[in-house]
Every structure is written in structure tokens, then in C-alpha cells.
Enzyme design. Sequence first.
Site, PDB file in Angstrom:
ATOM      1  N   HIS A 191       0.816  -1.245   0.108  1.00  0.00           N
ATOM      2  CA  HIS A 191      -0.241  -0.056  -0.002  1.00  0.00           C
ATOM      3  C   HIS A 191       1.004   1.323   0.025  1.00  0.00           C
ATOM      4  O   HIS A 191       1.973   1.219   0.444  1.00  0.00           O
ATOM      5  CB  HIS A 191      -0.896   0.039   1.141  1.00  0.00           C
ATOM      6  CG  HIS A 191      -2.005  -1.012   1.018  1.00  0.00           C
ATOM      7  ND1 HIS A 191      -2.968  -0.763   2.169  1.00  0.00           N
ATOM      8  CD2 HIS A 191      -2.166  -2.152   0.424  1.00  0.00           C
ATOM      9  CE1 HIS A 191      -3.636  -2.073   2.030  1.00  0.00           C
ATOM     10  NE2 HIS A 191      -3.256  -2.746   0.592  1.00  0.00           N
ATOM     11  N   GLU A 237       0.922   3.850   1.947  1.00  0.00           N
ATOM     12  CA  GLU A 237       1.405   4.221   3.076  1.00  0.00           C
ATOM     13  C   GLU A 237       2.775   3.412   3.482  1.00  0.00           C
ATOM     14  O   GLU A 237       3.513   3.860   4.102  1.00  0.00           O
ATOM     15  CB  GLU A 237       0.596   4.111   4.159  1.00  0.00           C
ATOM     16  CG  GLU A 237      -0.872   4.907   4.103  1.00  0.00           C
ATOM     17  CD  GLU A 237      -2.000   4.100   3.421  1.00  0.00           C
ATOM     18  OE1 GLU A 237      -2.968   4.446   3.604  1.00  0.00           O
ATOM     19  OE2 GLU A 237      -1.812   3.431   2.506  1.00  0.00           O
ATOM     20  N   CYS A 282      -6.069   1.840   5.948  1.00  0.00           N
ATOM     21  CA  CYS A 282      -6.746   0.571   6.415  1.00  0.00           C
ATOM     22  C   CYS A 282      -6.062   0.200   7.699  1.00  0.00           C
ATOM     23  O   CYS A 282      -5.248   0.621   8.290  1.00  0.00           O
ATOM     24  CB  CYS A 282      -6.375  -0.695   5.306  1.00  0.00           C
ATOM     25  SG  CYS A 282      -4.752  -1.149   5.338  1.00  0.00           S
ATOM     26  N   CYS A 294      -2.333  -0.725   7.514  1.00  0.00           N
ATOM     27  CA  CYS A 294      -1.507   0.717   7.505  1.00  0.00           C
ATOM     28  C   CYS A 294      -1.540   1.368   8.696  1.00  0.00           C
ATOM     29  O   CYS A 294      -0.573   2.057   9.219  1.00  0.00           O
ATOM     30  CB  CYS A 294      -1.890   1.470   6.201  1.00  0.00           C
ATOM     31  SG  CYS A 294      -1.672   0.725   4.693  1.00  0.00           S
TER      32      CYS A 294
END
Length: 151
Positions: free
Chosen positions: A60, A62, A90, A93
Amino acid sequence: MNNKEEPINKDEHYMQMALLEAHKALDAGEIPIGAVIVCNDVIVSRAHNLTETLCDVTAHAEMQAITSAANSLGGKYLSDCTLYVTIEPCTMCAGAIGWAQITRIVYGAADDKRGYHKYAPNALHPKASVTEGILADKCKQLIIDFFKDKR
């Protein structure tokens, strides 16, 4: 800039940088989420989703930004940093953001389906502050258009 122009809000400026990263993800066929990490008014990392490119569900924006910032700054704790991300992180993260001790998180659009608020509201570091809704409409529209085109 002339004297009559308003200076752009810092949060909006850095969110624009995160949106540029989201567009890079879009161009690569990735879900268009972008992130930047700022330390002392300097961008120390820029990242976007790479889950398809790397065939890695943990890639992701992040996560990529945290790894890059840690490498750039030479340490795993990012306590003097602000993370700007186009969509609410999420749970995975948020956990990584908490472990990295990022003290300020700024995100654009909420993620009602997968956002950390729903599943892990206490995942961030206890001293972290959150600012939400910065350029939310632009961030949200990018995701909406992406999935509309996919279907």
C-alpha cells in the site's frame, strides 16, 4: 505570487503531492492512492500503491512511504513526521503508522468499507493527531472513477 494571491494551505499543498502519487498509481493500473511523508517542511518520501506491480497485498502507498522515509531518515521511528495520504488508512497501514510513531496523519477521503476507524480505531500511536477531509472530494472522485472504469 503577487500580493493579492492567498498562499496555499500547507495541508492542501502536501495533499496535492499525494494526489500526484495517486495519479502515478492510476497510470500504472494500480488503485489510485498516494502518500507523502513530510519532516520539517521537507518531503522525505513519496509513494503510491504497488500491490499489482509487486504482486504484494501489503504494498500500500502508506507502507511504501514509511519504508522509504525510514531509509531516507536513517531510523525506524518517524515521530517528527506527518503522513499525507489520499484515502483513510486501512487497519494494516494504521498499525504500521502506529509502530513508526508518526505523530500526525492527514488524509483526504474516508474509507467507510476498509478504513481503520471502523476496525481498529486505536491502532495509531497514542500521541498521534489526525486531520481528515483535506481535498476529500478530489481524493474520493479519483477512487470512484477508477472503480467505475473497472466495472
